[in-house]
Motif scaffolding. Sequence first.
Motif, PDB file in Angstrom:
ATOM      1  N   TYR A  94       0.855  -1.190   0.000  1.00  0.00           N
ATOM      2  CA  TYR A  94       0.000   0.000   0.000  1.00  0.00           C
ATOM      3  C   TYR A  94       0.896   1.247   0.000  1.00  0.00           C
ATOM      4  O   TYR A  94       1.825   1.370   0.793  1.00  0.00           O
ATOM      5  CB  TYR A  94      -0.914   0.032   1.221  1.00  0.00           C
ATOM      6  N   GLY A  95       0.582   2.186  -0.905  1.00  0.00           N
ATOM      7  CA  GLY A  95       1.435   3.366  -1.084  1.00  0.00           C
ATOM      8  C   GLY A  95       2.564   3.059  -2.047  1.00  0.00           C
ATOM      9  O   GLY A  95       3.682   3.558  -1.904  1.00  0.00           O
ATOM     10  N   ALA A  96       2.268   2.249  -3.058  1.00  0.00           N
ATOM     11  CA  ALA A  96       3.305   1.730  -3.952  1.00  0.00           C
ATOM     12  C   ALA A  96       3.865   2.767  -4.904  1.00  0.00           C
ATOM     13  O   ALA A  96       4.871   2.505  -5.568  1.00  0.00           O
ATOM     14  CB  ALA A  96       2.748   0.553  -4.758  1.00  0.00           C
ATOM     15  N   TYR A  97       3.251   3.935  -4.998  1.00  0.00           N
ATOM     16  CA  TYR A  97       3.760   4.945  -5.935  1.00  0.00           C
ATOM     17  C   TYR A  97       4.548   6.040  -5.227  1.00  0.00           C
ATOM     18  O   TYR A  97       5.046   6.964  -5.864  1.00  0.00           O
ATOM     19  CB  TYR A  97       2.618   5.568  -6.755  1.00  0.00           C
ATOM     20  N   GLY A  98       4.685   5.971  -3.909  1.00  0.00           N
ATOM     21  CA  GLY A  98       5.604   6.872  -3.213  1.00  0.00           C
ATOM     22  C   GLY A  98       7.037   6.477  -3.524  1.00  0.00           C
ATOM     23  O   GLY A  98       7.299   5.383  -4.059  1.00  0.00           O
ATOM     24  N   TYR A  99       7.993   7.327  -3.164  1.00  0.00           N
ATOM     25  CA  TYR A  99       9.392   7.044  -3.492  1.00  0.00           C
ATOM     26  C   TYR A  99       9.816   5.676  -2.957  1.00  0.00           C
ATOM     27  O   TYR A  99      10.290   4.815  -3.705  1.00  0.00           O
ATOM     28  CB  TYR A  99      10.310   8.135  -2.939  1.00  0.00           C
ATOM     29  N   THR A 100       9.629   5.445  -1.663  1.00  0.00           N
ATOM     30  CA  THR A 100      10.076   4.183  -1.067  1.00  0.00           C
ATOM     31  C   THR A 100       9.157   3.034  -1.443  1.00  0.00           C
ATOM     32  O   THR A 100       9.612   1.915  -1.695  1.00  0.00           O
ATOM     33  CB  THR A 100      10.182   4.314   0.458  1.00  0.00           C
ATOM     34  N   GLY A 101       7.860   3.294  -1.524  1.00  0.00           N
ATOM     35  CA  GLY A 101       6.926   2.252  -1.931  1.00  0.00           C
ATOM     36  C   GLY A 101       7.260   1.708  -3.302  1.00  0.00           C
ATOM     37  O   GLY A 101       7.158   0.496  -3.551  1.00  0.00           O
ATOM     38  N   GLU A 102       7.666   2.585  -4.194  1.00  0.00           N
ATOM     39  CA  GLU A 102       8.031   2.132  -5.536  1.00  0.00           C
ATOM     40  C   GLU A 102       9.308   1.300  -5.504  1.00  0.00           C
ATOM     41  O   GLU A 102       9.432   0.313  -6.238  1.00  0.00           O
ATOM     42  CB  GLU A 102       8.200   3.324  -6.476  1.00  0.00           C
ATOM     43  N   LEU A 103      10.263   1.673  -4.645  1.00  0.00           N
ATOM     44  CA  LEU A 103      11.465   0.859  -4.497  1.00  0.00           C
ATOM     45  C   LEU A 103      11.111  -0.543  -4.004  1.00  0.00           C
ATOM     46  O   LEU A 103      11.670  -1.541  -4.471  1.00  0.00           O
ATOM     47  CB  LEU A 103      12.439   1.516  -3.512  1.00  0.00           C
ATOM     48  N   VAL A 104      10.181  -0.619  -3.064  1.00  0.00           N
ATOM     49  CA  VAL A 104       9.742  -1.916  -2.545  1.00  0.00           C
ATOM     50  C   VAL A 104       9.085  -2.731  -3.660  1.00  0.00           C
ATOM     51  O   VAL A 104       9.367  -3.923  -3.833  1.00  0.00           O
ATOM     52  CB  VAL A 104       8.771  -1.736  -1.356  1.00  0.00           C
TER      53      VAL A 104
ATOM     54  N   VAL B 207       0.003  -7.216  -5.019  1.00  0.00           N
ATOM     55  CA  VAL B 207      -0.990  -6.265  -5.516  1.00  0.00           C
ATOM     56  C   VAL B 207      -0.559  -4.874  -5.058  1.00  0.00           C
ATOM     57  O   VAL B 207      -0.232  -4.671  -3.892  1.00  0.00           O
ATOM     58  CB  VAL B 207      -2.392  -6.596  -4.974  1.00  0.00           C
ATOM     59  N   LEU B 208      -0.547  -3.925  -5.965  1.00  0.00           N
ATOM     60  CA  LEU B 208      -0.186  -2.550  -5.621  1.00  0.00           C
ATOM     61  C   LEU B 208      -1.450  -1.790  -5.256  1.00  0.00           C
ATOM     62  O   LEU B 208      -2.487  -1.951  -5.895  1.00  0.00           O
ATOM     63  CB  LEU B 208       0.519  -1.883  -6.793  1.00  0.00           C
ATOM     64  N   ALA B 209      -1.362  -0.947  -4.242  1.00  0.00           N
ATOM     65  CA  ALA B 209      -2.564  -0.243  -3.785  1.00  0.00           C
ATOM     66  C   ALA B 209      -2.234   1.157  -3.320  1.00  0.00           C
ATOM     67  O   ALA B 209      -1.090   1.486  -2.987  1.00  0.00           O
ATOM     68  CB  ALA B 209      -3.247  -1.031  -2.662  1.00  0.00           C
ATOM     69  N   GLY B 210      -3.267   1.970  -3.296  1.00  0.00           N
ATOM     70  CA  GLY B 210      -3.163   3.355  -2.860  1.00  0.00           C
ATOM     71  C   GLY B 210      -4.422   4.080  -3.288  1.00  0.00           C
ATOM     72  O   GLY B 210      -5.364   3.463  -3.790  1.00  0.00           O
ATOM     73  N   ARG B 211      -4.445   5.380  -3.100  1.00  0.00           N
ATOM     74  CA  ARG B 211      -5.667   6.117  -3.400  1.00  0.00           C
ATOM     75  C   ARG B 211      -5.634   6.833  -4.746  1.00  0.00           C
ATOM     76  O   ARG B 211      -6.666   7.302  -5.217  1.00  0.00           O
ATOM     77  CB  ARG B 211      -5.946   7.125  -2.292  1.00  0.00           C
TER      78      ARG B 211
ATOM     79  N   VAL C  86       2.220  -4.680   3.200  1.00  0.00           N
ATOM     80  CA  VAL C  86       3.368  -3.842   3.527  1.00  0.00           C
ATOM     81  C   VAL C  86       2.912  -2.400   3.327  1.00  0.00           C
ATOM     82  O   VAL C  86       2.681  -1.960   2.194  1.00  0.00           O
ATOM     83  CB  VAL C  86       4.581  -4.146   2.632  1.00  0.00           C
ATOM     84  N   HIS C  87       2.768  -1.692   4.417  1.00  0.00           N
ATOM     85  CA  HIS C  87       2.213  -0.339   4.400  1.00  0.00           C
ATOM     86  C   HIS C  87       3.344   0.673   4.209  1.00  0.00           C
ATOM     87  O   HIS C  87       4.235   0.778   5.059  1.00  0.00           O
ATOM     88  CB  HIS C  87       1.477  -0.101   5.715  1.00  0.00           C
ATOM     89  N   CYS C  88       3.309   1.417   3.105  1.00  0.00           N
ATOM     90  CA  CYS C  88       4.390   2.348   2.750  1.00  0.00           C
ATOM     91  C   CYS C  88       3.906   3.787   2.612  1.00  0.00           C
ATOM     92  O   CYS C  88       4.654   4.646   2.131  1.00  0.00           O
ATOM     93  CB  CYS C  88       5.042   1.925   1.431  1.00  0.00           C
ATOM     94  N   ALA C  89       2.665   4.070   2.995  1.00  0.00           N
ATOM     95  CA  ALA C  89       2.092   5.406   2.776  1.00  0.00           C
ATOM     96  C   ALA C  89       2.105   6.211   4.071  1.00  0.00           C
ATOM     97  O   ALA C  89       1.318   5.959   4.974  1.00  0.00           O
ATOM     98  CB  ALA C  89       0.665   5.281   2.245  1.00  0.00           C
ATOM     99  N   GLY C  90       3.006   7.174   4.151  1.00  0.00           N
ATOM    100  CA  GLY C  90       3.041   8.061   5.319  1.00  0.00           C
ATOM    101  C   GLY C  90       2.271   9.335   5.054  1.00  0.00           C
ATOM    102  O   GLY C  90       1.664   9.489   3.981  1.00  0.00           O
ATOM    103  N   PRO C  91       2.261  10.258   6.029  1.00  0.00           N
ATOM    104  CA  PRO C  91       2.903  10.143   7.336  1.00  0.00           C
ATOM    105  C   PRO C  91       2.177   9.117   8.202  1.00  0.00           C
ATOM    106  O   PRO C  91       0.948   9.147   8.327  1.00  0.00           O
ATOM    107  CB  PRO C  91       2.808  11.548   7.921  1.00  0.00           C
ATOM    108  N   PHE C  92       2.947   8.219   8.798  1.00  0.00           N
ATOM    109  CA  PHE C  92       2.358   7.087   9.497  1.00  0.00           C
ATOM    110  C   PHE C  92       1.614   7.496  10.762  1.00  0.00           C
ATOM    111  O   PHE C  92       0.747   6.752  11.229  1.00  0.00           O
ATOM    112  CB  PHE C  92       3.442   6.052   9.801  1.00  0.00           C
ATOM    113  N   GLU C  93       1.923   8.656  11.308  1.00  0.00           N
ATOM    114  CA  GLU C  93       1.159   9.141  12.464  1.00  0.00           C
ATOM    115  C   GLU C  93      -0.314   9.321  12.093  1.00  0.00           C
ATOM    116  O   GLU C  93      -1.193   9.271  12.951  1.00  0.00           O
ATOM    117  CB  GLU C  93       1.720  10.472  12.977  1.00  0.00           C
TER     118      GLU C  93
END
Length: 343
Positions: free
Chosen positions: A6-16, A28-32, A70-77
């Motif tokens: 989740y958050g696969a198109y962020g910088y780190t999410g894409e690296l993952v 499966v890639l996911a996000g909004r 694997v959750h990659c979409a921040g800010p995690f707070e």
Amino acid sequence: MTWMIYGAYGYTGELVANHARSQGLQPVLAGRNEKKLQEIANRLELDYQVVNLDDTVALRQALGEMELVVHCAGPFEVTAAPMIDACIATRTHYLDITGEVAVFEYAHDKAEEAERAGIVVCPGVGFDVIPTDCVAAQLKQQLPDANHLTLGFDSASRMSRGTAKTSVRRLGEGGAVRRDGNIEAVPLAYRTRTIDFGNGEKFAMTIPWGDVSTAYYTTGIPSIEVFIPASPNLVKRLKRMNAWRWLLRFEWVKKWLEKKVDQQPAGPNEKQLEQAVTYVWGEASNAQGKVVTVREKVMNGYKLTSHGAVDIAQYVIAEKPKGGYYTPANLCGAELIERYRVE
């Protein structure tokens, strides 16, 4: 079974996602954001699913078909709680790449619920906090009666936008250390000292790194601090900032700082990912004054995150550990760091 990034198109999410695909895996890639998802999914020839964390019903429906996320979409707070809660409800293993103390503590508070659901909840499966967590575990093995733990790292790598946004959002809260088992809020640049992280002595300051939370659950050592190199001028500026950092707690100030971050490059370039290694250091001491030290040299933090997130996801799917809260070293052992060492 199917798993999700989740958050696969962020910088780190894409690296993952890139690393997972290079290993022949098909998450499966996911996000909004459908447009961004579709671009990366088409490039990697992977399925994707558009889902917003604010839509509880849709999120649980999406996770209900997954063994692990694997959750990659921040800010995690902001994003971790709804994802963890949805994972518990759907019995989906939860991993993330956070470094935020509050998120680790929230995840730990969910330990009993995770155990009842039979799922692993293991935040910090990237540079935050795999190498430092493994160093902490090594130090505990070498000095079982340690009562003070100091960790740190030195990297020449550029921050990603996501990491920088998390950092500026947290400036108003100051620093954090663990003392006698309890996490305490402290001023920015609370302590300074000179440390040889592995590449020569450097002036360093404390930061509220995730190990202030996680290393306690890994080792049981009651007092913990984390350091990074910092120039004397930066330390002076941060100390002066303590008098008015309450202003930085306003959401509109955080948003303004985040817009400044958006003007920076997305993250380290390919050359930095390969060449900007990280030096990790740790020191433990006991009541009798005995001190032990460990130093490790590992790959670039963002590259390590992409590998670590995939490695631990595959470990959980294959080994099916007992449900509950874990740190990376508790889940996979201190030897996990061996995968990421460099010469």
